[in-house]
Design a protein around this motif. Structure first.
Motif, PDB file in Angstrom:
ATOM      1  N   SER A 173      65.570  43.707  20.726  1.00 15.47           N
ATOM      2  CA  SER A 173      64.688  43.906  19.570  1.00 15.47           C
ATOM      3  C   SER A 173      63.293  44.274  20.014  1.00 15.47           C
ATOM      4  O   SER A 173      62.642  45.138  19.431  1.00 15.47           O
ATOM      5  CB  SER A 173      64.580  42.626  18.740  1.00 15.47           C
ATOM      6  OG  SER A 173      65.796  42.273  18.212  1.00 15.47           O
TER       7      SER A 173
ATOM      8  N   LEU B  64      60.904  47.958  19.436  1.00 11.81           N
ATOM      9  CA  LEU B  64      59.526  48.229  19.065  1.00 11.81           C
ATOM     10  C   LEU B  64      58.857  49.155  20.067  1.00 11.81           C
ATOM     11  O   LEU B  64      58.145  50.084  19.711  1.00 11.81           O
ATOM     12  CB  LEU B  64      58.768  46.898  18.991  1.00 11.81           C
ATOM     13  CG  LEU B  64      57.442  46.956  18.266  1.00 11.81           C
ATOM     14  CD1 LEU B  64      57.673  47.369  16.842  1.00 11.81           C
ATOM     15  CD2 LEU B  64      56.781  45.601  18.322  1.00 11.81           C
ATOM     16  N   LYS B  65      59.115  48.879  21.319  1.00 12.19           N
ATOM     17  CA  LYS B  65      58.475  49.677  22.357  1.00 12.19           C
ATOM     18  C   LYS B  65      58.979  51.098  22.375  1.00 12.19           C
ATOM     19  O   LYS B  65      58.266  52.033  22.707  1.00 12.19           O
ATOM     20  CB  LYS B  65      58.729  49.022  23.728  1.00 12.19           C
ATOM     21  CG  LYS B  65      57.937  47.765  23.944  1.00 12.19           C
ATOM     22  CD  LYS B  65      56.474  48.103  24.129  1.00 12.19           C
ATOM     23  CE  LYS B  65      55.579  46.950  23.724  1.00 12.19           C
ATOM     24  NZ  LYS B  65      54.218  47.370  23.422  1.00 12.19           N
TER      25      LYS B  65
ATOM     26  N   PRO C 275      51.230  52.341  17.772  1.00 13.04           N
ATOM     27  CA  PRO C 275      50.782  51.448  16.704  1.00 13.04           C
ATOM     28  C   PRO C 275      49.260  51.377  16.582  1.00 13.04           C
ATOM     29  O   PRO C 275      48.727  51.225  15.493  1.00 13.04           O
ATOM     30  CB  PRO C 275      51.362  50.084  17.101  1.00 13.04           C
ATOM     31  CG  PRO C 275      51.808  50.231  18.502  1.00 13.04           C
ATOM     32  CD  PRO C 275      52.054  51.664  18.755  1.00 13.04           C
TER      33      PRO C 275
ATOM     34  N   TRP D  41      55.508  37.612  22.472  1.00 10.83           N
ATOM     35  CA  TRP D  41      56.190  37.918  21.209  1.00 10.83           C
ATOM     36  C   TRP D  41      57.282  36.915  20.935  1.00 10.83           C
ATOM     37  O   TRP D  41      57.440  36.413  19.814  1.00 10.83           O
ATOM     38  CB  TRP D  41      56.773  39.327  21.300  1.00 10.83           C
ATOM     39  CG  TRP D  41      57.669  39.668  20.168  1.00 10.83           C
ATOM     40  CD1 TRP D  41      57.302  40.094  18.931  1.00 10.83           C
ATOM     41  CD2 TRP D  41      59.086  39.585  20.154  1.00 10.83           C
ATOM     42  NE1 TRP D  41      58.402  40.304  18.146  1.00 10.83           N
ATOM     43  CE2 TRP D  41      59.521  39.992  18.873  1.00 10.83           C
ATOM     44  CE3 TRP D  41      60.056  39.216  21.098  1.00 10.83           C
ATOM     45  CZ2 TRP D  41      60.863  40.034  18.518  1.00 10.83           C
ATOM     46  CZ3 TRP D  41      61.388  39.257  20.740  1.00 10.83           C
ATOM     47  CH2 TRP D  41      61.773  39.658  19.453  1.00 10.83           C
TER      48      TRP D  41
ATOM     49  N   SER E 202      52.366  43.192   9.210  1.00  8.19           N
ATOM     50  CA  SER E 202      52.778  44.583   9.150  1.00  8.19           C
ATOM     51  C   SER E 202      51.571  45.469   9.436  1.00  8.19           C
ATOM     52  O   SER E 202      50.489  45.263   8.908  1.00  8.19           O
ATOM     53  CB  SER E 202      53.338  44.857   7.756  1.00  8.19           C
ATOM     54  OG  SER E 202      53.147  46.193   7.418  1.00  8.19           O
TER      55      SER E 202
ATOM     56  N   TYR F 100      57.674  49.315  12.211  1.00  5.39           N
ATOM     57  CA  TYR F 100      58.622  48.864  13.211  1.00  5.39           C
ATOM     58  C   TYR F 100      58.625  47.367  13.421  1.00  5.39           C
ATOM     59  O   TYR F 100      59.660  46.794  13.739  1.00  5.39           O
ATOM     60  CB  TYR F 100      58.387  49.603  14.526  1.00  5.39           C
ATOM     61  CG  TYR F 100      58.603  51.067  14.352  1.00  5.39           C
ATOM     62  CD1 TYR F 100      57.552  51.966  14.469  1.00  5.39           C
ATOM     63  CD2 TYR F 100      59.849  51.571  13.992  1.00  5.39           C
ATOM     64  CE1 TYR F 100      57.749  53.314  14.280  1.00  5.39           C
ATOM     65  CE2 TYR F 100      60.046  52.911  13.788  1.00  5.39           C
ATOM     66  CZ  TYR F 100      58.998  53.782  13.928  1.00  5.39           C
ATOM     67  OH  TYR F 100      59.181  55.103  13.729  1.00  5.39           O
ATOM     68  N   THR F 101      57.479  46.732  13.242  1.00  2.00           N
ATOM     69  CA  THR F 101      57.505  45.271  13.409  1.00  2.00           C
ATOM     70  C   THR F 101      58.401  44.645  12.351  1.00  2.00           C
ATOM     71  O   THR F 101      59.095  43.660  12.608  1.00  2.00           O
ATOM     72  CB  THR F 101      56.098  44.660  13.275  1.00  2.00           C
ATOM     73  OG1 THR F 101      55.417  45.318  12.212  1.00  2.00           O
ATOM     74  CG2 THR F 101      55.341  44.771  14.563  1.00  2.00           C
TER      75      THR F 101
ATOM     76  N   GLN G 222      61.959  45.233  13.359  1.00  2.58           N
ATOM     77  CA  GLN G 222      62.286  44.321  14.446  1.00  2.58           C
ATOM     78  C   GLN G 222      62.557  42.921  13.911  1.00  2.58           C
ATOM     79  O   GLN G 222      63.529  42.270  14.283  1.00  2.58           O
ATOM     80  CB  GLN G 222      61.100  44.303  15.393  1.00  2.58           C
ATOM     81  CG  GLN G 222      61.291  43.504  16.618  1.00  2.58           C
ATOM     82  CD  GLN G 222      59.959  43.443  17.317  1.00  2.58           C
ATOM     83  OE1 GLN G 222      58.956  43.079  16.734  1.00  2.58           O
ATOM     84  NE2 GLN G 222      59.958  43.806  18.569  1.00  2.58           N
TER      85      GLN G 222
END
Lengths: 315, 315, 297
Positions: A23, A27-28, A34, A68, A80, A280-281, A284
């Motif tokens: 997960s 994001l990466k 971002p 994280w 967000s 994306y967060t 995720q």
């Protein structure tokens, strides 16, 4: 048995860790920076650097992952990037209950309809009933659920006006209206599972009814319905629960689609919106939550087997 | 009361075009024990199952008459009629008690349900009666055993439980279908003794299905020798086994191994397939005394020297 | 009917002449099966001969012909852009089958590789590989596909990749269990086998027993692949408009259900029909060739 459970729990934790790693990589790997997204159209190098530092994005990847992960476990899922609301609240407090309500109603409906149909099929094996139920089950499992939802809306909501077209009302606020809004979505979602449960019930029951203890029960004078429902059905509890466990993924999957069709503000809708909006967060968080739920529930299902089959209990 | 308890005339069981049982007749008086002997596949169990009304219905047709006490014909009973008899006046002990007991319910609950259903006992009364019954079949610590699951008991104890359940309601007729085949030799004797003692104590009659001649001679008053669904010889045990007149009975007797003899003379051949059966006596293909007439014409069962005999060329 | 597959005693070679005989008797015994085959064939023909079959250009928009009910020149009506629905459905068959078949093939290949590796491994390596497979399986295929789309973006090719990746897990699981079954038998059978090089063992003994059930699984999962890809398009994160994809068409017609139900109804019926036909075929194949009907799907 305790050692077995402990082993299982260790396995689960490792899998969860792998999923969390995946997960995080999601994001990466996602396109888009971002920091740039948050800063907007024009920005200076300094504001970029400082924001990047604030967000912790200039630290080594492993450190970012661990931070994280730590945050995730403690419930800090970040905000967000675009809408600036607390993700945890959005996902767990608002979206999750909706999805859970839908899922629970569908499973209950599927078992309540599927098991009796499966029993009917097994008891009247190879008859017209059996074939009829089999056709019904096959259609149910193959029919695309999102289209089914639309058909139900067209038929029952638009043509007949019997049910609401969309929307969610929390049953814990207003049970009757809540359930009323749940009927069509639960029906849509459960159709696939009714089919699967019918199949499992029929197959297992046919095997069970062949067993000596069924003949012995009849020989003792037990009436037909008791032989089937008390002696027979009790022995298929395990295969049915296994099937539900196996199909949980499918249930969640179906929930995503059903929520979209009926505009229910659950995880499914949230997830799709997040992908479209490149949040994306949020994606995720949704992915991680779904995976965790799924894995944990599967573990619970596994651990429940001794309860269902006395032969599996420790002597 | 001299009328026999059970009077079976011309029992024939068709499955498709094959006759699994061919014109079987036998009688049984009150308090008597009868042994049904024959090779595997001879139809002995089928007779017992048919007389309990437990034959699965698909593709099977039964002819003949079976008068039981005040019931003129068992073969004409419907499910409702059977449920009044089974467990109360007719009961059965199965071969493998382990698989004849429902694995998901405790031994006590299975025993108690029979008592409550057939005798209308209350929960408490059924429980104490269950304890009595378990004690009477030689199970120590009966009260604790009530909450045991079948797989927690040894084979011998499982069979004792089966006997307790079968005799719980004082039936007039008990079928024991190879009750000891699945048990150790030492336990076998105990179980047979148990069944005999209990049936005698209750004044019940008993039909043993056996393939062991020696066992039959030890425990039964009367014997019926079966080959491929046909009765070859029948009568009082001593008469038939001491001075067998039918070639098949002689063959069986010669196969009984005795400790001390050094010769092993197994007979030739095996039971032919059901589609290759001769019209007449089915033993004709293996019979040392067979003549041409034997395969074509079925010898009638006649009274000869104190037993019933079906043979053109008795020895 | 004799059971086929790794659980039979002679696991060495796949059935050679058993197959055509079984196929014929299968057709005779299941009337629905033949019907399903015919229907699927029909869709396949649509897919292949789409350009010849369509009366209109599927992406030709027309303001005059917007939202016309079925009948007349447009047999199945038009949508909100004036595009002919029948033509779009025929082309939709092309996309559905293309995506479905290619995704399953890729997913099966990936699953085969991963499953054989996991099955043959032992000790720590096996444990780790199993956890990896477990974690892939932790997410249902649609959600996994959604996650991949998030990274890859939209479009037909991205959908194919996403769906293939989401199918690797289930395939890997069945392949691994088949490999394990053969592995056990080999070890039971053989001191003699120890001198044979590993690749030969794999090629001659393991693969035949794994490929056959895999083929059965492939038949079963084509419909799943089509369902996932249509779902992605329905959700708006699959193919991009104006691609004639059934899922997309259903989504587009959703808002008009009360007065133009054919917009969603026609592609929906086409999708349902194809999926049901594929299910019947998949079930039929599975029942014939899978030793135990209750194996994991």
């Amino acid at each position: 048995m305790l050692a077995q459970s402990a082993g299982r729990i260790v396995q689960t934790i490792v899998v969860l860790l792998i999923v969390s790693g995946a997960s995080f990589s999601l994001l990466k790997l996602a396109p888009g920076d971002p920091v740039m997204l948050m800063l907007g159209a024009e920005f200076s190098q300094e504001s970029y650097d400082s924001l990047q530092h604030d967000l912790g994005l200039d630290r080594p990847v492993l450190v970012q992952y661990l931070t994280w992960l730590g945050n995730f476990v403690t419930g800090d899922w970040g905000t967000s990037y675009v809408s600036r609301t607390d993700i945890f609240t959005v996902v767990v407090k608002e979206a999750l209950p909706v999805t859970l309500t839908l899922t629970a109603c569908s499973i209950v409906l599927a078992v309540a309809v599927g098991v009796p149909l499966g029993v009917l099929s097994a008891v009247r094996k190879d008859s017209v009933w059996d074939t009829g139920v089999a056709v019904f089950a096959l259609t149910g499992t193959a029919f695309p659920s999102f289209f089914l939802g639309i058909v139900l809306i067209w038929l029952l909501a638009v043509q007949l006006g019997a049910f609401p077209v969309m929307g969610f009302v929390a049953p814990w606020d207003d049970f009757r209206t809540g359930m009323y809004h749940m009927v069509l979505p639960a029906l849509t979602l459960s159709t696939y599972f009714i089919g699967m449960i019918v199949r499992v019930t029929r197959a297992s029951l046919v095997e069970v009814l062949d067993q000596p203890y069924i003949a012995a029960a009849r020989a003792r004078g037990e009436p037909g319905w008791r032989v089937v429902w008390v002696h027979g059905v009790r022995n298929i509890a395990m295969p049915v629960v296994t099937m539900i466990g196996l199909q949980l993924g499918g249930i969640l999957q179906g929930a995503v689609l059903t929520e979209t069709v009926f505009s229910l503000p659950g995880i499914g809708q949230m997830l799709t919106g997040a992908v479209l909006g490149r949040e994306y967060t949020l994606v995720q968080a949704g992915v991680m939550l779904t995976a965790t739920l799924f894995i944990v529930v599967n573990m619970i299902v596994d651990l429940s087997y001794p309860l269902l089959d006395p032969r599996l209990r420790p002597r | 009361m001299n009328a026999p308890l059970l009077d079976v005339q011309g029992l024939t069981l068709h499955r498709g075009s094959i006759r699994i049982l061919d014109d079987v007749s036998l009688t049984l008086g009150r308090g008597e024990t009868l042994a049904l002997v024959g090779e595997s596949g001879a139809g002995k169990s089928t007779i017992a199952v048919a007389l309990m009304g437990l034959i699965a219905s698909g593709g099977v047709r039964i002819e003949g008459r079976a008068r039981f006490d005040d019931v003129p014909d068992l073969m004409t009973l419907n499910e409702k009629g059977w449920s009044k008899l089974r467990g109360r006046r007719l009961s059965m002990v199965f071969q493998d008690a382990g698989s004849a007991l429902n694995p998901c319910y405790t031994v006590g609950s299975q025993l108690a349900s029979v008592l409550r259903r057939n005798l209308g006992l209350s929960r408490a009364a059924a429980r104490s009666r269950a304890v009595e019954l378990l004690e009477s079949v030689g199970i120590n610590d009966a009260a604790a055993r009530l909450s045991a699951y079948p797989h927690q008991l040894s084979g011998g104890m499982q069979q004792r439980v089966m006997v307790a359940i079968a005799l719980a309601c004082n039936p007039d007729l008990l079928f024991a279908d190879e009750p000891t085949s699945a048990l150790d030799v030492t336990i076998q004797a105990q179980i047979i003794r148990l069944i005999l003692d209990e049936t005698r104590a209750h004044g019940a009659s008993c039909i043993f299905v056996l393939h062991d001649l020696a066992l039959a001679s030890q425990c039964c008053n009367r014997i019926v020798v079966l080959y491929a669904g046909q009765v070859m010889e029948a009568g009082p045990c001593d008469t038939v086994l001491d001075r067998p007149r039918h070639p098949y009975t002689r063959l069986l007797k010669s196969c009984v191994l005795e400790i001390g003899t050094k010769e092993l003379n197994p007979p030739e051949g095996g039971v032919p397939g059901y589609d290759a059966m001769p019209r007449g006596c089915r033993f004709a293909s293996r019979c040392p005394q067979a003549t041409a007439r034997c395969a074509d014409e079925r010898p009638p069962l006649v009274e000869v020297e104190g037993r019933a005999l079906a043979c053109w060329n008795p020895g | 009917m004799a059971a086929v597959g790794p659980t039979t005693a002679n696991a060495a070679a796949p059935p050679a002449n058993g197959k055509p005989i079984r196929a014929k008797s299968m057709l005779r015994r299941r009337p629905f099966f033949s019907l399903a085959l015919v229907i699927t064939l029909g869709f396949l023909l649509c897919a292949v001969f789409a350009p010849q079959l369509t009366p209109f250009d599927p992406t030709a928009q027309s303001i005059d012909a917007m939202m016309m009910p079925p009948g007349g020149a447009h047999i199945l009506g038009t949508d909100s852009y004036g595009q002919d629905i029948l033509s779009r459905i025929i082309y939709g068959a092309r996309y559905a089958l293309l995506i479905g078949i290619v995704s399953v093939a890729l997913g099966a290949a990936g699953g085969l590789f991963l499953g054989v590796a996991a099955g043959l491994a032992s000790g720590w390596a096996e444990w780790v590989l199993m956890r990896v497979i477990d974690s892939i399986l932790a997410l249902p295929s649609l959600i996994l596909a959604v996650a991949f789309i998030a990274i890859l973006g939209q479009g037909v090719d991205k959908v194919i990749i996403a769906v293939s990746l989401s199918l690797v897990g289930p395939f890997a699981r069945t392949v691994r269990s088949d490999v394990l079954q053969v592995k056990v038998q080999l070890f039971v059978e053989a001191a003699g086998l120890m001198s044979i090089p590993r690749m030969t063992v794999i090629r001659r003994h393991i693969l035949p027993n794994v490929l056959f059930p895999l083929f059965v699984q492939v038949t079963v999962r084509v419909s799943e692949a089509i369902l996932v890809s249509s779902s992605l398009s329905f959700l708006g994160i699959g193919v991009t408009p104006p691609t004639p994809d059934w899922g997309l068409m259903i989504a587009e017609g959703r808002g008009f259900v009360s007065f133009a139900a054919w917009m969603s109804g026609m592609p929906g019926l086409a999708l349902a029909l194809l999926l049901i036909a594929l299910s019947i075929i998949g079930d039929g194949v599975r029942e014939e060739f899978d030793p135990k009907l209750r194996s994991d799907r």
